[in-house]
Design a protein around this motif. Structure first.
Motif, mmCIF file in Angstrom:
data_model
loop_
_atom_site.group_PDB
_atom_site.id
_atom_site.type_symbol
_atom_site.label_atom_id
_atom_site.label_comp_id
_atom_site.label_asym_id
_atom_site.label_seq_id
_atom_site.Cartn_x
_atom_site.Cartn_y
_atom_site.Cartn_z
ATOM 1 N N GLY A 32 0.799 -1.223 0.000
ATOM 2 C CA GLY A 32 0.000 0.000 0.000
ATOM 3 C C GLY A 32 0.831 1.271 0.000
ATOM 4 N N ASP A 33 2.077 1.184 -0.391
ATOM 5 C CA ASP A 33 2.920 2.374 -0.421
ATOM 6 C C ASP A 33 4.097 2.141 -1.374
ATOM 7 O OD1 ASP A 33 3.750 4.912 0.306
ATOM 8 O OD2 ASP A 33 3.384 4.531 2.438
ATOM 9 N N ASP A 34 4.687 3.207 -1.878
ATOM 10 C CA ASP A 34 5.904 3.067 -2.681
ATOM 11 C C ASP A 34 7.097 2.978 -1.745
ATOM 12 O OD1 ASP A 34 4.887 3.147 -5.280
ATOM 13 O OD2 ASP A 34 4.561 5.316 -5.092
ATOM 14 N N LEU A 35 8.111 2.297 -2.222
ATOM 15 C CA LEU A 35 9.304 2.073 -1.403
ATOM 16 C C LEU A 35 10.511 2.467 -2.237
ATOM 17 C CD1 LEU A 35 9.654 0.641 1.338
ATOM 18 C CD2 LEU A 35 10.028 -1.488 0.091
ATOM 19 N N SER A 36 11.461 3.198 -1.655
ATOM 20 C CA SER A 36 12.666 3.457 -2.435
ATOM 21 C C SER A 36 13.887 3.574 -1.537
ATOM 22 C CB SER A 36 12.502 4.714 -3.285
ATOM 23 O OG SER A 36 12.933 5.832 -2.576
ATOM 24 N N VAL A 37 15.023 3.107 -2.067
ATOM 25 C CA VAL A 37 16.282 3.245 -1.330
ATOM 26 C C VAL A 37 16.831 4.636 -1.652
ATOM 27 C CG1 VAL A 37 18.613 2.357 -1.036
ATOM 28 C CG2 VAL A 37 16.724 0.766 -1.475
ATOM 29 N N GLN A 38 16.999 5.451 -0.608
ATOM 30 C CA GLN A 38 17.478 6.825 -0.811
ATOM 31 C C GLN A 38 18.985 6.936 -0.694
ATOM 32 O OE1 GLN A 38 15.776 9.917 -1.329
ATOM 33 N NE2 GLN A 38 14.250 8.453 -2.023
ATOM 34 N N LYS A 39 19.558 6.226 0.273
ATOM 35 C CA LYS A 39 21.004 6.342 0.522
ATOM 36 C C LYS A 39 21.557 5.006 0.981
ATOM 37 C CE LYS A 39 22.102 10.753 0.128
ATOM 38 N NZ LYS A 39 22.864 11.065 -1.081
ATOM 39 N N ILE A 40 22.815 4.766 0.616
ATOM 40 C CA ILE A 40 23.511 3.568 1.106
ATOM 41 C C ILE A 40 24.832 4.032 1.711
ATOM 42 C CG2 ILE A 40 24.482 1.328 0.491
ATOM 43 C CD1 ILE A 40 22.729 1.479 -2.107
ATOM 44 N N LEU A 41 25.038 3.725 2.987
ATOM 45 C CA LEU A 41 26.283 4.124 3.644
ATOM 46 C C LEU A 41 27.353 3.068 3.403
ATOM 47 C CD1 LEU A 41 27.608 6.204 5.677
ATOM 48 C CD2 LEU A 41 27.098 4.508 7.440
ATOM 49 N N VAL A 42 28.493 3.508 2.853
ATOM 50 C CA VAL A 42 29.617 2.587 2.631
ATOM 51 C C VAL A 42 30.888 3.232 3.183
ATOM 52 C CG1 VAL A 42 28.629 1.527 0.558
ATOM 53 C CG2 VAL A 42 30.065 3.561 0.328
ATOM 54 N N ARG A 43 31.901 2.408 3.385
ATOM 55 C CA ARG A 43 33.154 2.957 3.899
ATOM 56 C C ARG A 43 33.991 3.522 2.748
ATOM 57 N NH1 ARG A 43 35.489 -1.323 7.719
ATOM 58 N NH2 ARG A 43 33.628 -1.011 8.950
ATOM 59 N N ASN A 44 33.982 2.788 1.627
ATOM 60 C CA ASN A 44 34.831 3.166 0.505
ATOM 61 C C ASN A 44 33.973 3.331 -0.748
ATOM 62 O OD1 ASN A 44 36.629 3.330 -1.574
ATOM 63 N ND2 ASN A 44 37.741 1.445 -1.052
ATOM 64 N N MET A 45 33.707 4.592 -1.117
ATOM 65 C CA MET A 45 32.775 4.868 -2.219
ATOM 66 C C MET A 45 33.295 4.370 -3.567
ATOM 67 S SD MET A 45 30.414 7.650 -1.153
ATOM 68 C CE MET A 45 30.643 8.972 -2.300
ATOM 69 N N GLY A 46 34.637 4.249 -3.682
ATOM 70 C CA GLY A 46 35.225 3.854 -4.966
ATOM 71 C C GLY A 46 35.091 2.365 -5.231
ATOM 72 N N LYS A 47 34.675 1.616 -4.229
ATOM 73 C CA LYS A 47 34.694 0.154 -4.350
ATOM 74 C C LYS A 47 33.516 -0.406 -5.158
ATOM 75 C CE LYS A 47 34.691 -3.700 -1.082
ATOM 76 N NZ LYS A 47 34.514 -4.044 0.316
ATOM 77 N N TYR A 48 32.459 0.391 -5.319
ATOM 78 C CA TYR A 48 31.231 -0.168 -5.893
ATOM 79 C C TYR A 48 30.894 0.436 -7.257
ATOM 80 C CZ TYR A 48 30.922 -1.475 -1.021
ATOM 81 O OH TYR A 48 31.215 -1.966 0.213
ATOM 82 N N LYS A 49 30.377 -0.409 -8.155
ATOM 83 C CA LYS A 49 30.045 0.078 -9.493
ATOM 84 C C LYS A 49 28.549 0.411 -9.599
ATOM 85 C CE LYS A 49 33.733 -1.921 -12.184
ATOM 86 N NZ LYS A 49 34.426 -2.747 -11.171
ATOM 87 N N GLU A 50 27.732 -0.342 -8.848
ATOM 88 C CA GLU A 50 26.280 -0.155 -8.974
ATOM 89 C C GLU A 50 25.750 0.868 -7.990
ATOM 90 O OE1 GLU A 50 24.963 -4.072 -8.272
ATOM 91 O OE2 GLU A 50 25.783 -4.769 -10.180
ATOM 92 N N ASN A 51 24.669 1.523 -8.377
ATOM 93 C CA ASN A 51 23.950 2.462 -7.504
ATOM 94 C C ASN A 51 24.851 3.559 -6.930
ATOM 95 O OD1 ASN A 51 21.257 1.305 -7.573
ATOM 96 N ND2 ASN A 51 22.159 -0.444 -6.504
ATOM 97 N N GLN A 52 25.811 4.027 -7.755
ATOM 98 C CA GLN A 52 26.764 5.016 -7.239
ATOM 99 C C GLN A 52 26.077 6.303 -6.790
ATOM 100 O OE1 GLN A 52 29.763 5.231 -10.282
ATOM 101 N NE2 GLN A 52 31.117 3.883 -9.086
ATOM 102 N N ASN A 53 24.959 6.635 -7.458
ATOM 103 C CA ASN A 53 24.232 7.865 -7.095
ATOM 104 C C ASN A 53 23.639 7.798 -5.685
ATOM 105 O OD1 ASN A 53 22.587 5.800 -8.081
ATOM 106 N ND2 ASN A 53 20.907 7.229 -8.466
#
Ligand code: HSE
Length: 413
Positions: A32-53
């Motif tokens: 009954g509601d929309d769901l969205s991931v707004q932020k992901i906390l990581v230690r090393n931002m350079g390590k990930y290719k997906e969802n960089q925004n």
């Protein structure tokens, strides 16, 4: 729109984000509601290719955004404890898969959640993808739970399955469990039984509505088990499982994590690889068994999503863990039962005679143990205290150095 902030983007974190993004089309109709991931906390931002925004390395950004639910899947106590505490104080609901955190600070954090009118949910902390905490806490709330017998650690169950079925070495099977992402960062926690003890404490607290210190639960891991133990198990139509067990006694709570012989074709014996199994007995419902994948990316993410949906749908507080009365734990099995013993001795015939006098029921194994310089036997005693006294007697009177004991359960726990 419900916005989610995720702390940690490892095995489980990436599973949670993947599951939300994969099901984005059909979730709203279910919840009954929309769901969205707004932020992901990581230690090393350079390590990930997906969802960089979506990535950030600043925890405060998750608090400042218009985020209602924080998912903590970093694991460990620090900084997870501080982040969860802060999030609850900022009136954000928290969903966590972190059994270390809940076993150590669950009561305190539940109290903070309650004071701030938000929910702390932790279904994924026990049994991976198996819904177990809410069924026990809510669906089965009318029952007095009298017993739990469970396989709660996927890594050790995986290792024991491979040792039993494929004759693989302990080390080899552990490496595979690590590669598959089941094992803890420090697998000592799995193989020494600490992970299962934490989960047993969380589960038992809800089942018996008591406060339980996981560190009071006597814990024996699987490192000492060898191929010969598996051979002896097979001869008895059994396999060996690392069981987490608890039940109420006159003296308090029996609670222990230990390797146990169980019938290989029985309900616990048939639970293989990373699967978990939880047997419970309630006074109204009788005996129940829950099984499913106890570790892994998507099974754990499934339980996290279940909590998110529950919060959205109910937006109500969880059980007041902070008001539970503390109960102490004894690790001595207090019921009649069978035990498998391997007793190192050079005087086998003398030992067999003594065992025959000492125990009423005593089934001694066949010849091959001669070569191992031991006597292998299944004995029956009225409780573990009696067994320990008899083992002590053997050790002091006959100078026996090494006695290995493994509990043996029948089909019914
Ligand atoms: N290391 C844990 C296990 C992960 O093997 O069960 C899931 O809690």
């Amino acid at each position: 729109m419900v916005s989610i902030g995720v702390l940690g983007y490892g095995v489980v974190g990436s599973g949670v984000v993947e599951l939300i993004q994969r099901n984005i089309g059909n979730l709203p109709s279910k919840i009954g509601d929309d769901l969205s991931v707004q932020k992901i906390l990581v230690r090393n931002m350079g390590k990930y290719k997906e969802n960089q925004n979506l990535l950030t390395d600043k925890f405060e950004e998750l608090l400042n955004e218009d985020i209602q639910i924080i998912v903590e899947v970093m694991g460990g106590l620090n900084p997870a404890y501080h982040y969860v505490k802060k999030a609850l104080e900022m009136k954000k609901h928290v969903v966590t898969a972190n059994k270390d955190l809940i076993a150590a600070y669950g009561d305190e954090l539940s109290g903070i959640a309650e004071n701030n009118g938000v929910t702390l949910a932790y279904e994924a902390s026990v049994g991976g993808g198996i819904p177990i905490l809410r069924p026990i806490g809510e669906s089965l709330a009318a029952n007095e739970i009298s017993q739990i017998v469970a396989i709660l650690n996927g890594t050790t169950n995986f290792i024991l399955t491979k040792m039993y079925e494929e004759n693989r070495s302990y080390e080899d099977a552990l490496k595979e469990a690590q590669a598959l992402g089941f094992a803890e960062a420090n697998p000592e926690s799995d193989v020494m039984g600490y992970d299962a003890a934490r989960k047993l404490a969380i589960l038992s607290a809800i089942a018996y509505n008591r406060k339980i210190d996981w560190q009071e639960i006597p814990t024996e891991g699987i490192c000492q088990l060898d191929k010969e133990d598996m051979d002896y198990a097979r001869k008895q139509g059994c396999t060996i499982k690392l069981l987490a067990m608890s039940h109420m006694t006159d003296k308090g709570l029996y609670g222990a994590v230990r390797p146990v012989l169980v019938p290989s074709g029985g309900s616990l014996g048939k639970i293989e690889n990373e699967f978990n199994g939880i047997f419970i007995k309630g006074d109204a419902v009788g005996e129940m068994m829950f099984t499913g994948k106890g570790a892994g990316k998507l099974p754990t993410a499934s339980a996290v999503l279940g909590d998110i949906v529950h919060i959205i749908q109910n937006n109500k507080k969880e059980k007041k863990a902070c008001t539970r009365e503390k109960i102490s734990v004894t690790g001595l099995w207090d019921m009649p039962g069978n035990w498998f013993l391997r007793i190192q001795t050079s005087e086998r015939y003398k030992m067999m005679a003594v065992l025959g006098q000492l125990f009423q029921t005593c089934n001694i194994f066949a010849e091959e143990e001669k070569e191992r310089g031991e006597v292998a036997v299944v004995v029956e005693v009225k409780n573990e205290e009696e067994l320990n006294e008899k083992i002590e007697y053997l050790q002091s009177k006959l100078g026996i150095m090494n006695v290995k004991k493994i509990m043996k359960l029948g089909e019914k726990a």
